[in-house]
Scaffold this active site. Structure first.
Site, PDB file in Angstrom:
ATOM      1  N   ALA A  51      -1.141   3.307 -78.631  1.00 52.65           N
ATOM      2  CA  ALA A  51      -0.571   2.052 -79.125  1.00 52.65           C
ATOM      3  C   ALA A  51      -0.752   1.862 -80.639  1.00 52.65           C
ATOM      4  O   ALA A  51       0.228   1.572 -81.338  1.00 52.65           O
ATOM      5  CB  ALA A  51      -1.167   0.882 -78.334  1.00 52.65           C
TER       6      ALA A  51
ATOM      7  N   GLN B 199      -3.137  13.645 -70.958  1.00 49.75           N
ATOM      8  CA  GLN B 199      -3.657  13.285 -72.287  1.00 49.75           C
ATOM      9  C   GLN B 199      -5.178  13.453 -72.367  1.00 49.75           C
ATOM     10  O   GLN B 199      -5.711  13.716 -73.441  1.00 49.75           O
ATOM     11  CB  GLN B 199      -3.309  11.829 -72.632  1.00 49.75           C
ATOM     12  CG  GLN B 199      -1.834  11.567 -72.847  1.00 49.75           C
ATOM     13  CD  GLN B 199      -1.169  11.035 -71.588  1.00 49.75           C
ATOM     14  OE1 GLN B 199      -1.611  11.319 -70.473  1.00 49.75           O
ATOM     15  NE2 GLN B 199      -0.107  10.276 -71.752  1.00 49.75           N
TER      16      GLN B 199
ATOM     17  N   ASP C 171      -2.995  -0.740 -73.890  1.00 46.76           N
ATOM     18  CA  ASP C 171      -1.682  -0.800 -74.524  1.00 46.76           C
ATOM     19  C   ASP C 171      -1.227  -2.230 -74.733  1.00 46.76           C
ATOM     20  O   ASP C 171      -0.446  -2.525 -75.632  1.00 46.76           O
ATOM     21  CB  ASP C 171      -0.647  -0.035 -73.697  1.00 46.76           C
ATOM     22  CG  ASP C 171      -0.862   1.455 -73.840  1.00 46.76           C
ATOM     23  OD1 ASP C 171      -1.786   1.978 -73.205  1.00 46.76           O
ATOM     24  OD2 ASP C 171      -0.137   2.086 -74.636  1.00 46.76           O
TER      25      ASP C 171
ATOM     26  N   ASN D 259      -2.932  -0.567 -69.307  1.00 53.35           N
ATOM     27  CA  ASN D 259      -3.318   0.714 -69.908  1.00 53.35           C
ATOM     28  C   ASN D 259      -2.735   1.823 -69.037  1.00 53.35           C
ATOM     29  O   ASN D 259      -2.071   1.569 -68.031  1.00 53.35           O
ATOM     30  CB  ASN D 259      -4.854   0.794 -70.008  1.00 53.35           C
ATOM     31  CG  ASN D 259      -5.332   1.963 -70.838  1.00 53.35           C
ATOM     32  OD1 ASN D 259      -4.812   2.211 -71.921  1.00 53.35           O
ATOM     33  ND2 ASN D 259      -6.299   2.709 -70.338  1.00 53.35           N
ATOM     34  N   LYS D 260      -2.983   3.038 -69.423  1.00 54.72           N
ATOM     35  CA  LYS D 260      -2.428   4.206 -68.735  1.00 54.72           C
ATOM     36  C   LYS D 260      -2.593   4.111 -67.217  1.00 54.72           C
ATOM     37  O   LYS D 260      -3.631   3.692 -66.719  1.00 54.72           O
ATOM     38  CB  LYS D 260      -3.151   5.463 -69.248  1.00 54.72           C
ATOM     39  CG  LYS D 260      -2.610   6.775 -68.733  1.00 54.72           C
ATOM     40  CD  LYS D 260      -1.180   7.006 -69.137  1.00 54.72           C
ATOM     41  CE  LYS D 260      -1.012   6.751 -70.609  1.00 54.72           C
ATOM     42  NZ  LYS D 260       0.367   6.584 -71.036  1.00 54.72           N
TER      43      LYS D 260
END
Lengths: 367, 367
Positions: free
Chosen positions: B55, B203, B244, B254-255
């Site tokens: 982000a 990631q 995020d 978030n993810k």
């Protein structure tokens, strides 16, 4: 179940009466290859390298492994060697020990000359029993699915979520967790399955997706990370998983990550079922967290990934930076408090000692 | 932070005063490649294809994207076109809109001839501010880590768990979630990080493991499925993730998969922290579950995997059976009730409206 129209089991005795054949599950979903098991070493290797996997199928393969050993040498020494060799091939699944104990108890009192035929006959029986057990798990689970369907608008699709592979590939036929789904599908209930990829070995993406696809069951593969989000948004009507070992109190040891899905199901009021045949119940232990040894598998399962390249060849690629270590515990324990129901060949019960004893009264300590 | 001894940021202006350079994060951990961004289209493509991601870094890249657009054409029409183009490059991260609004509010009143210099100056400032914000997040988080360390035997290793990448690669430098970890490590506190692989884009395995390794922080990559098991066994002292978007009430987007780890942390009494800079707080929304749109990304992220073959080439392999669909929601929302603390550049607060307003009183509706 069927593969390209031809009915298969996952393991079977060939017409020569000695050699056993199995589907090589390490090559699915890319290649469908049948392997011969000619010796107990072949059987041990098949279990250890996960050519065959899934608690019930491991038990069946171990039984045939004992038969292969006895076919080569019916002595007491071979019986013990085969027992030990096979027992150490995978540390977590209780079916393995169950099948080996069953075979040894049968064979040990027999004169060596009678052991070969008895061993194959019992291994065949273990397979047939597993098929019948799984069929019954499916029938009992189907009752639960019909109940869930009755709460939805008529004709609405039922969304299941499953983790790892507890389908027919994990058993001899039908599967445990997936047997109710196959039976619901065959009964005309519109059912769709969210299939957890199931890292690091991808049994969901490679095996569950493959077998559901071959049978024509609608399904969608998701990352293991996605199930909680889907449950938060009402997109999962129930979860159903298998079990590698279930304790007397209903704790469930299953593929790593099962616990996280059970937490999410609990947090969102989604029923969480476990399909299991009685040999996976370990009546000797109560606390799964404390008492079940968890297999630690190779870091390479995480650091490397096999698949098919655009040119059609199989290739293995490294996905981690060099020098980064990886840890790979293969199972976790879901505490009984997070489990809505255990679906066994005898019916559905609460995940508790009282629940299990209601189905298996002969296991009562007083009995 | 350093890469092979040389200090880097993730994005920087080159000496020609126009071209921006970024590290291509799609090639990590296998190749370290720097890419030029010469136009707003280059910037949009870099954000959309995740050459840059995270982000805060997306915000910085969007700011430079506006500058690149204005360098080409300082008109109002271009300003609007660049704003819209960049805003649509990623739908979830609130920093993107924050940076674009900031740039437009600055540039719009200026005469076109003054816009170019102002745009680059402000984009540079946004980067410098981000570095300072992240450094402060690390300092506040370090206080929490010292508190956790004080409860363990002297010299015992502190085990953190993180999901996705909220390290320096996700920001301009330092990172959000990882900044406290870098500062603890640099302060001589023995710290080890469990790194969630973070499927489907990996990631964690590819970025977090890489940057921790380059900085010398001990770490172990695990499947996303493993964290709950590790927490059950006391092997995680705290979790820390990025965000995020964070709502006024402290819900954290978030993810995908973050929610599952927060559930496990809550179930096991493990503190669960979120590191976030103020631009990720969306004061306009309260209920993250209801109000945050979740980006659905390509199924190919799940069905294909890129890595390095044994012969050293990069290759992409298909890992799903042909014909099996995949779904790929990219984020989930962790409800505030599961979050122990929000670590911002102003300090640590409870994940609640009262908590956030104690650090940001100027956002009080009465103010």
């Amino acid at each position: 179940m069927k593969v390209d129209g031809k009915p298969y089991r996952t393991i079977w005795l060939t017409p020569n009466g000695t050699t056993v054949q199995v589907i090589d599950q390490t090559l699915l979903p890319h290649d469908f290859v049948v392997r011969d098991l000619d010796t107990v070493e072949d059987a041990e290797l098949a279990i250890r390298t996960m050519i065959v996997r899934g608690a019930p199928l491991i038990g069946a393969a171990a039984a045939y492994g004992m038969a292969l050993a006895i076919a080569e040498d019916p002595s007491d020494a071979m019986l013990e060697r085969a027992y030990t060799l096979l027992l150490e091939s995978r540390p977590t699944a209780v079916n393995l020990r169950w099948a080996l104990d069953d075979m040894r108890a049968l064979l040990s009192p027999l004169p060596p000359a009678k052991r070969r035929d008895a061993a194959y006959r019992r291994a065949d029986e273990i397979c047939d029993e597993d098929v019948e057990i799984c069929r019954r798990i499916g029938q009992h689970g189907l009752v639960e699915i019909r109940r869930i369907a009755a709460r939805k608008p008529s004709g609405a699709t039922i969304n299941a979520l499953t983790h790892c592979n507890a389908g027919w590939l994990a058993t001899v036929d039908w599967g445990t967790a997936l047997s109710p789904i196959y039976q619901a599908h065959d009964a005309g209930i519109p059912i769709h399955v969210w299939v957890d990829e199931t890292r690091p070995r991808n049994q969901g993406a490679s095996l569950t997706a493959w077998e559901l696809g071959k049978h024509g069951v609608p399904h969608t593969v998701i990352a293991d990370n996605a199930g909680g989000h889907l449950m938060q948004h009402g997109k999962v009507d129930f979860c159903v998983v298998g079990s590698d070992r279930t304790t007397r109190r209903g704790d469930v040891c299953n593929k790593i990550g099962t616990y996280l899905k059970a937490l999410a199901a609990h947090d969102n009021g989604v029923p969480f079922y476990v399909g299991l045949p009685y040999p996976t119940i370990d009546w000797t232990i109560e606390d799964g967290h404390r008492d079940i040894p968890i297999e630690e598998r190779s870091a390479r399962e995480l650091s490397h990934m096999m698949g098919r390249t655009e040119s059609g060849e199989m290739a293995t690629v490294a996905v981690l930076p060099g020098g980064s270590p990886a840890a790979n515990p293969a199972f976790d324990v879901t505490p009984a408090r997070l489990v809505t129901g255990l679906i066994t060949e005898r019916g559905v019960c609460a995940a508790s000692e009282a629940g299990l004893l209601s189905l298996y009264p002969e296991q009562s300590k007083a009995a």
